[in-house]
Design an enzyme around this catalytic site. Structure first.
Site, PDB file in Angstrom:
ATOM      1  N   ASP A   8       0.860  -1.190   0.000  1.00 48.89           N
ATOM      2  CA  ASP A   8       0.000   0.000   0.000  1.00 48.89           C
ATOM      3  C   ASP A   8       0.894   1.236   0.000  1.00 48.89           C
ATOM      4  O   ASP A   8       2.097   1.135   0.228  1.00 48.89           O
ATOM      5  CB  ASP A   8      -1.016  -0.030   1.149  1.00 48.89           C
ATOM      6  CG  ASP A   8      -0.402   0.115   2.524  1.00 48.89           C
ATOM      7  OD1 ASP A   8       0.792  -0.235   2.692  1.00 48.89           O
ATOM      8  OD2 ASP A   8      -1.103   0.549   3.452  1.00 48.89           O
TER       9      ASP A   8
ATOM     10  N   TYR B 128       2.991   4.724   0.713  1.00 43.25           N
ATOM     11  CA  TYR B 128       3.653   5.335   1.871  1.00 43.25           C
ATOM     12  C   TYR B 128       2.642   6.227   2.580  1.00 43.25           C
ATOM     13  O   TYR B 128       1.826   6.886   1.935  1.00 43.25           O
ATOM     14  CB  TYR B 128       4.842   6.181   1.428  1.00 43.25           C
ATOM     15  CG  TYR B 128       5.984   5.409   0.825  1.00 43.25           C
ATOM     16  CD1 TYR B 128       6.649   4.417   1.561  1.00 43.25           C
ATOM     17  CD2 TYR B 128       6.447   5.690  -0.459  1.00 43.25           C
ATOM     18  CE1 TYR B 128       7.731   3.732   1.021  1.00 43.25           C
ATOM     19  CE2 TYR B 128       7.536   5.008  -1.005  1.00 43.25           C
ATOM     20  CZ  TYR B 128       8.167   4.027  -0.267  1.00 43.25           C
ATOM     21  OH  TYR B 128       9.237   3.357  -0.797  1.00 43.25           O
TER      22      TYR B 128
ATOM     23  N   PHE C 259       6.797   1.988  -4.075  1.00 50.18           N
ATOM     24  CA  PHE C 259       8.200   2.194  -3.666  1.00 50.18           C
ATOM     25  C   PHE C 259       8.765   3.576  -4.002  1.00 50.18           C
ATOM     26  O   PHE C 259       9.839   3.942  -3.554  1.00 50.18           O
ATOM     27  CB  PHE C 259       9.130   1.106  -4.236  1.00 50.18           C
ATOM     28  CG  PHE C 259       8.853  -0.265  -3.700  1.00 50.18           C
ATOM     29  CD1 PHE C 259       9.175  -0.589  -2.391  1.00 50.18           C
ATOM     30  CD2 PHE C 259       8.247  -1.232  -4.491  1.00 50.18           C
ATOM     31  CE1 PHE C 259       8.903  -1.865  -1.876  1.00 50.18           C
ATOM     32  CE2 PHE C 259       7.968  -2.503  -3.992  1.00 50.18           C
ATOM     33  CZ  PHE C 259       8.299  -2.817  -2.678  1.00 50.18           C
TER      34      PHE C 259
ATOM     35  N   HIS D 267      11.102  -9.269   0.711  1.00 46.01           N
ATOM     36  CA  HIS D 267      10.814  -7.835   0.595  1.00 46.01           C
ATOM     37  C   HIS D 267      12.093  -7.030   0.846  1.00 46.01           C
ATOM     38  O   HIS D 267      12.926  -7.417   1.668  1.00 46.01           O
ATOM     39  CB  HIS D 267       9.741  -7.453   1.627  1.00 46.01           C
ATOM     40  CG  HIS D 267       9.105  -6.138   1.355  1.00 46.01           C
ATOM     41  ND1 HIS D 267       9.662  -4.949   1.767  1.00 46.01           N
ATOM     42  CD2 HIS D 267       7.964  -5.811   0.691  1.00 46.01           C
ATOM     43  CE1 HIS D 267       8.891  -3.943   1.388  1.00 46.01           C
ATOM     44  NE2 HIS D 267       7.847  -4.442   0.722  1.00 46.01           N
TER      45      HIS D 267
END
Length: 222
Positions: A64, A66, A77, A186
């Site tokens: 989701d 930031y 990202f 991740h």
């Protein structure tokens, strides 16, 4: 919400008619009216705006947006220029440097990737300020799953870069033998050392594209 108006519209138009989307639209509108929500409403669909369906060569799936002020702008990202580079992206840049020798940029805006055919898609497209995952399960997952299924059905090679367990759960939808699926932990500081570093996603993507006669991606962010 700025409407999707490129070839994604044709791929997703049935979603807009479904009851879940009507409910999602109402929920999101009410949230923007009454709370601080990110990204700015006009940026919600930026991943689709910047990377038309026919241009998609690779897909990076995030979770989701930031949730701090000024960070999110609709690409997973990525953060706007002038904003501190978040820890996960710091690690993505480290891997990019180790993999392809790219110099590490002084900002975190990944628009260049999106414009070259890297769909930078979060599975949830909005979030409340300072509350990670606060818009989980309001309907976005169903919408972005429809986008993933549209990508899966494309009759050309696409590379899917799945970092972390939530992204990797989407692999079950990807059954088209033309596509390449790359999985790794991740890039967050909590998990990057478990195999994200050294996974070489950028060179693997370009090798696959080249092998199929497709222009590789220039991953260097200036």
């Amino acid at each position: 919400m700025a409407a999707i108006n490129n070839d994604w519209l044709d791929a997703l138009k049935e979603e807009f008619k479904k009851p879940y989307y009507k409910k999602l639209f109402e929920t999101v509108n009410e949230e923007y009216r009454t709370r601080q929500i990110f990204p700015p409403a006009d940026d919600i669909f930026n991943a689709f705006h910047l990377t038309p369906l026919h241009n998609v060569k690779a897909v990076i799936l995030g979770q989701d947006p930031y949730h701090n002020v000024g960070q999110a702008h609709g690409l997973c990202f990525s953060v706007k220029k002038g904003v501190d580079v978040p820890p996960s992206l710091v690690n993505i840049y480290k891997e990019l440097h180790d993999d392809l020798g790219c110099t590490i940029p002084n900002h975190g805006c990944l628009t260049k990737w999106a414009e070259q055919g890297v769909l930078m898609l979060n599975t949830v497209l909005t979030v409340r300020a300072h509350q990670a995952n606060s818009h989980k399960d309001i309907g976005w997952e169903e919408f972005t799953d429809a986008a993933i299924m549209a990508l899966n059905s494309q009759d050309r090679p696409i590379v899917f870069i799945l970092w972390g367990a939530p992204a990797q759960r989407k692999a079950r939808m990807l059954n088209n033998p033309k596509h390449l699926i790359l999985k790794a932990p991740h890039p967050s500081p909590l998990s990057a050392y478990r195999g994200f570093f050294g996974s070489k996603p950028f060179s693997q993507t370009n090798d696959y594209l080249r092998a199929h006669g497709i222009e590789p991606i220039d991953w260097q962010i200036e």
